[in-house]
Motif scaffolding. Structure first.
Motif, PDB file in Angstrom:
ATOM      1  N   ILE A  80      83.035 115.454  23.468  1.00 63.01           N
ATOM      2  CA  ILE A  80      83.893 114.277  23.509  1.00 63.01           C
ATOM      3  C   ILE A  80      83.217 113.216  24.368  1.00 63.01           C
ATOM      4  CG2 ILE A  80      86.151 113.347  24.150  1.00 63.01           C
ATOM      5  CD1 ILE A  80      87.331 116.105  23.737  1.00 63.01           C
ATOM      6  N   VAL A  81      83.045 112.012  23.837  1.00 66.31           N
ATOM      7  CA  VAL A  81      82.456 110.899  24.569  1.00 66.31           C
ATOM      8  C   VAL A  81      83.472 109.761  24.614  1.00 66.31           C
ATOM      9  CG1 VAL A  81      80.097 111.505  23.981  1.00 66.31           C
ATOM     10  CG2 VAL A  81      81.367 110.012  22.475  1.00 66.31           C
ATOM     11  N   GLU A  82      83.348 108.941  25.644  1.00 61.87           N
ATOM     12  CA  GLU A  82      84.273 107.830  25.827  1.00 61.87           C
ATOM     13  C   GLU A  82      83.560 106.501  25.601  1.00 61.87           C
ATOM     14  OE1 GLU A  82      86.145 108.045  29.596  1.00 61.87           O
ATOM     15  OE2 GLU A  82      86.961 110.065  29.287  1.00 61.87           O
ATOM     16  N   LYS A  83      84.259 105.562  24.983  1.00 63.59           N
ATOM     17  CA  LYS A  83      83.751 104.215  24.746  1.00 63.59           C
ATOM     18  C   LYS A  83      84.798 103.231  25.239  1.00 63.59           C
ATOM     19  CE  LYS A  83      81.358 100.799  22.862  1.00 63.59           C
ATOM     20  NZ  LYS A  83      80.030 100.381  23.341  1.00 63.59           N
ATOM     21  N   GLY A 114      92.905  95.332  30.865  1.00 60.61           N
ATOM     22  CA  GLY A 114      91.896  94.685  30.021  1.00 60.61           C
ATOM     23  C   GLY A 114      90.909  95.638  29.398  1.00 60.61           C
ATOM     24  N   ILE A 115      91.036  96.946  29.651  1.00 58.51           N
ATOM     25  CA  ILE A 115      90.108  97.940  29.093  1.00 58.51           C
ATOM     26  C   ILE A 115      90.910  98.993  28.333  1.00 58.51           C
ATOM     27  CG2 ILE A 115      88.418  99.745  29.591  1.00 58.51           C
ATOM     28  CD1 ILE A 115      87.326  96.979  29.974  1.00 58.51           C
ATOM     29  N   LEU A 116      90.487  99.276  27.093  1.00 59.80           N
ATOM     30  CA  LEU A 116      91.069 100.350  26.286  1.00 59.80           C
ATOM     31  C   LEU A 116      89.975 101.383  26.004  1.00 59.80           C
ATOM     32  CD1 LEU A 116      93.381 101.528  24.593  1.00 59.80           C
ATOM     33  CD2 LEU A 116      92.537 100.195  22.661  1.00 59.80           C
ATOM     34  N   THR A 117      90.254 102.656  26.250  1.00 63.17           N
ATOM     35  CA  THR A 117      89.261 103.720  26.074  1.00 63.17           C
ATOM     36  C   THR A 117      89.414 104.370  24.704  1.00 63.17           C
ATOM     37  OG1 THR A 117      89.266 104.168  28.444  1.00 63.17           O
ATOM     38  CG2 THR A 117      88.318 105.856  27.008  1.00 63.17           C
ATOM     39  N   ALA A 118      88.294 104.437  23.977  1.00 61.86           N
ATOM     40  CA  ALA A 118      88.248 105.167  22.711  1.00 61.86           C
ATOM     41  C   ALA A 118      87.562 106.513  22.957  1.00 61.86           C
ATOM     42  CB  ALA A 118      87.481 104.379  21.653  1.00 61.86           C
ATOM     43  N   ASN A 177      83.007 116.991  11.755  1.00 64.41           N
ATOM     44  CA  ASN A 177      84.380 116.670  12.165  1.00 64.41           C
ATOM     45  C   ASN A 177      84.422 115.543  13.204  1.00 64.41           C
ATOM     46  OD1 ASN A 177      85.449 118.714  10.487  1.00 64.41           O
ATOM     47  ND2 ASN A 177      85.159 120.247  12.084  1.00 64.41           N
ATOM     48  N   VAL A 178      83.734 114.442  12.900  1.00 61.08           N
ATOM     49  CA  VAL A 178      83.731 113.284  13.800  1.00 61.08           C
ATOM     50  C   VAL A 178      85.106 112.615  13.751  1.00 61.08           C
ATOM     51  CG1 VAL A 178      82.622 111.105  14.353  1.00 61.08           C
ATOM     52  CG2 VAL A 178      81.268 112.979  13.393  1.00 61.08           C
ATOM     53  N   GLN A 179      85.723 112.422  14.925  1.00 58.55           N
ATOM     54  CA  GLN A 179      87.050 111.815  15.011  1.00 58.55           C
ATOM     55  C   GLN A 179      87.070 110.760  16.110  1.00 58.55           C
ATOM     56  OE1 GLN A 179      90.454 114.628  14.749  1.00 58.55           O
ATOM     57  NE2 GLN A 179      88.917 116.247  14.822  1.00 58.55           N
ATOM     58  N   VAL A 180      87.976 109.792  15.974  1.00 62.48           N
ATOM     59  CA  VAL A 180      88.147 108.734  16.971  1.00 62.48           C
ATOM     60  C   VAL A 180      89.632 108.631  17.318  1.00 62.48           C
ATOM     61  CG1 VAL A 180      87.843 106.301  17.503  1.00 62.48           C
ATOM     62  CG2 VAL A 180      86.157 107.469  16.079  1.00 62.48           C
TER      63      VAL A 180
END
Length: 579
Positions: free
Chosen positions: A495-498, A478-482, A438-441
Motif C-alpha cells: 500500500i502506497v500513499e499519494k 488542503g491535502i487529500l490522501t489517496a 489487483n491494483v486498487q485506489v
C-alpha cells in the motif's frame, strides 16, 4: 411646504432603492454560489471538461497506444526501446508545455500516434528467436533416489515439473536403455518404455511447482549380475508447445545393491563408475532479485562407496540468458561471477563424502522474473587416474522488484464545500519488470466519500487510468490522501500513499432561512426561486407603505395649514368686535 413633501418622498424612494439594490446584490451572490454547486453537480461545464485533452488524459492515450502496438507487433529489444522513446519524449513535451489548449494537445497526440504506427509498420515484423522450454522442464528437487536390489523389481518415479508459465501438452518421456549392465542395471523386457503426460501445467511462481508436478513411473526388473553402486538414468523428453515439438533430456540416479558374486568378480578392477552429484543448493540471500549479488552454495556428494575421486574441476555455466522480454539470447549469461572466474577446484572427495562449494555471483539487472538454470560441469579422476565427466544443473529463481509511477493528478474543482463533488483523474504506470495484480485506489474517508477504483492487473510497461468522483464530507487542511494498493505474484499486498492538493471547506449561506439542513441540495434552486418571489412581494409592500406615509404626511400638513388660517381669521374677527 410642497417642496418639503417632495423632498420627503424622494428620500423614501432613495431608501427603498438602496434596500432593493442591497437585496438584489445579496441574491446575486447567493445565486452565484448556488450556480457553482449546480455546475459541479449538473451536466453544464463538467461534462465538457471530462472529455477535454488534459495533460494526464493525453499522456494516458499515448501510453495505451504504445502498449497496444507492442501487443500487436513483435519488436527487437532495440526497436522496443526506440518505440518507448517516441512515447516518453512526447509525454515530456506535454509536461513542459502546460500552456497548450485542448485542441492543440489533441492534434499533438494524433501526430505522435501516427508516428508510432509508422514506426511499428516498418520495424515491427522482425523475427525474434523463441526461448526453448528445455531450460524450464525438469525434475522436482528433494525427491528420494530409488534403491534397486539385484534380482528384484524396482519402481522408478519421475516427478516432472514445468518451470515456464505456458501449458505443455503430449509430453512423452522415454528412458535411454542399454544392453551394457554397467550402464543399464535392469532387464530389457519391453520394446517401448515410453510414458505420456497429456498436459503439464505452467507455473508463475515456485510455490506451485509441487502441486502442478506430473509423476510418471516404471517397474523394472533388476539384473542378477549388476555391481553395487549408483547408476545414471537418462530420459529423452519431447512435448508440444504451441503446436511446435521441442525436446530435452532428464537425468536421475538409482542406487543398486549388487550380488556378492558380481562384486567379488569386480575386485581388483574398477568395481563401478564413481559418481559426483549435486544433492542441493542454497542462496544467500534466500530470495535473489535481478541486479543482486548473492552467494551460491552447492552441496556435492561422492556417491561411490569405495572410490576416492580427485583433481575435481567444477565449471559453472548458465544455460542461457534472455532479453528484456524473456526471449533467449545466445551467449548472454544471466549470472556472472564477481571474481571473474566460474571454475572451482577441489583436491578430492572421500568415498560417500560430502562437500560444500561456494561462489559469489551477480544476477543481471534486466532478467525477467522466473527460474534460471545453472549447469555444473564436473571433471574428475578415480584412484587409478581414470578420467570422468559429469553434469548437474540447478534452477535459481530470480525475482524483480515491483516498481510503479503516478502521473500528475488533475482535480476539478480542487476546492469544494461539504456536500459537493469533485472529479479526480490520474494514471498509474507499471515501470518494473514484474506484473502488478489487483491494483486498487481508495481515498481518505475522513474527508470524502466514494471514489474507490479497481484498476486490476498491470503488466510490465502497462498503465491504468483513474477517473472518479468524490463527495466532500468534512473540512480538511488542503491535502487529500489517496491509498494505492497492489499485490505481487506471491499475493503480498503493498500500500502506497499519494497526497493530492484538494481543499474542503464548510458550506455556509448568508440567510440561514434559505437553506434547511434536511433539504436535498438538488432542490435548492427551487427554494431560491421561491425566496426571490417573496422578496419582490416585500419590496412592493414596502414601496406602497412609503406612498401611504407620504399621503398621510401631506394630509396632515394641509389640515394644519387650514386650521392655522381659521385661527387667524377668528382672531381678526375678535379684534374687530372689541374695537
Amino acid at each position: 411646504m410642497k417642496r418639503k413633501i417632495r423632498n420627503l418622498i424622494m428620500m423614501i424612494g432613495t431608501i427603498a432603492a438602496v434596500l432593493l439594490a442591497d437585496l438584489s446584490g445579496a441574491c446575486g451572490m447567493n445565486g452565484h454560489g448556488l450556480g457553482v454547486v449546480m455546475a459541479d453537480e449538473g451536466d453544464g461545464g463538467y461534462e465538457e471538461d471530462v472529455f477535454e485533452y488534459t495533460i494526464a488524459y493525453s499522456k494516458a492515450k499515448l501510453d495505451n497506444y504504445c502498449t497496444n502496438l507492442k501487443t500487436i507487433y513483435i519488436f527487437t529489444v532495440e526497436n522496443t526501446a526506440k518505440l518507448n522513446a517516441i512515447c516518453n519524449d512526447a509525454k515530456r513535451f506535454l509536461d513542459s508545455n502546460p500552456g497548450m489548449d485542448s485542441a492543440e494537445r489533441q492534434s499533438y497526440v494524433s501526430q505522435i500516434t501516427s508516428q508510432m504506427e509508422q514506426f511499428a509498420s516498418k520495424y515491427g515484423m522482425e523475427e525474434i528467436p523463441r526461448a526453448s522450454t528445455s531450460e524450464y522442464i525438469g525434475l522436482y528437487s528433494n525427491w528420494e533416489v530409488p534403491t534397486a536390489v539385484y534380482g528384484k523389481t524396482c519402481q522408478v518415479v519421475l516427478p516432472v515439473i514445468n518451470y515456464c508459465e505456458e501449458y505443455l501438452s503430449e509430453v512423452v518421456v522415454t528412458p535411454v536403455i542399454s544392453v551394457d549392465s554397467k550402464v543399464w542395471p535392469f532387464e530389457i523386457e519391453q520394446t517401448d518404455y515410453s510414458r505420456i503426460i497429456l498436459s503439464l501445467a505452467g507455473n508463475e511462481s515456485t510455490e506451485t511447482l509441487y502441486d502442478h508436478r506430473q509423476e510418471v513411473s516404471w517397474v523394472f526388473q533388476t539384473r542378477d549380475d549388476v555391481v553395487t553402486g549408483y547408476y545414471e538414468m537418462k530420459f529423452n523428453v519431447r512435448y508440444d508447445r504451441n503446436n511446435k515439438m521441442e525436446t530435452t533430456e532428464l537425468v536421475t540416479y538409482v542406487y543398486v545393491q549388487g550380488s556378492p558374486e558380481a562384486d567379488r568378480d569386480s575386485e581388483g578392477g574398477k568395481t563401478s563408475t564413481p559418481r559426483i552429484i549435486v544433492t542441493g543448493f542454497e542462496t544467500s540471500p534466500a530470495k535473489v532479485f535481478a541486479g543482486d549479488t548473492f552467494t551460491l552454495t552447492l552441496h556435492v556428494q561422492n556417491t561411490s562407496a569405495d572410490t576416492t575421486v580427485s583433481n575435481i574441476l567444477f565449471d559453472l555455466e548458465a544455460a542461457s540468458g534472455t532479453d528484456g522480454q524473456g526471449n533467449a539470447v545466445a551467449g548472454v549469461a544471466p549470472f556472472l561471477p564477481t571474481s571473474g572466474s566460474s571454475t572451482i577446484f577441489q583436491n578430492s572427495i572421500a568415498p560417500g563424502g560430502n562437500i560444500d562449494l561456494q561462489i559469489e555471483m551477480t544476477a543481471r539487472a534486466d532478467l525477467a522474473q522466473k527460474p534460471y538454470v545453472l549447469n555444473v560441469n564436473m571433471n574428475y579422476e578415480d584412484d587409478k587416474a581414470n578420467p570422468y565427466t559429469q553434469t548437474a544443473n540447478v534452477s535459481i529463481p530470480i525475482y524483480q522488484e515491483s516498481k510503479y509511477d503516478i502521473s500528475s493528478v488533475d482535480v476539478w474543482p480542487n476546492s469544494c464545500g461539504t456536500g459537493e463533488e469533485s472529479n479526480i483523474m490520474f494514471s498509474i504506470y507499471n515501470t518494473g519488470k514484474t506484473t502488478l495484480y489487483n491494483v486498487q485506489v481508495k481515498f481518505d474517508q475522513n474527508y470524502v466519500s466514494g471514489g474507490d477504483v479497481f484498476v486490476g492487473k498491470l503488466e510490465s510497461g502497462g498503465s491504468g487510468s483513474v477517473d472518479t468522483m468524490v463527495t466532500a464530507i468534512a473540512p480538511n487542511d488542503g491535502i487529500l490522501t489517496a491509498y494505492i494498493s497492489y499485490e505481487d505474484e506471491s499475493g503480498n499486498v503493498t500500500i502506497v500513499e499519494k497526497e493530492i492538493e484538494f481543499y474542503v471547506y464548510e458550506m455556509s449561506f448568508d440567510d440561514p432561512g434559505m437553506y434547511d439542513p434536511g433539504m436535498d441540495i438538488g432542490t435548492m434552486g427551487g427554494a431560491e426561486t421561491e425566496e426571490k418571489s417573496n422578496l419582490w412581494i416585500y419590496i412592493a409592500a414596502g414601496a406602497g407603505a412609503a406612498v401611504v406615509i407620504a399621503i398621510v404626511i401631506v394630509v396632515i400638513v394641509l389640515k394644519r395649514k387650514k386650521k392655522k388660517k381659521m385661527l387667524k381669521e377668528l382672531e381678526d374677527s375678535s379684534t374687530d368686535e372689541i374695537l
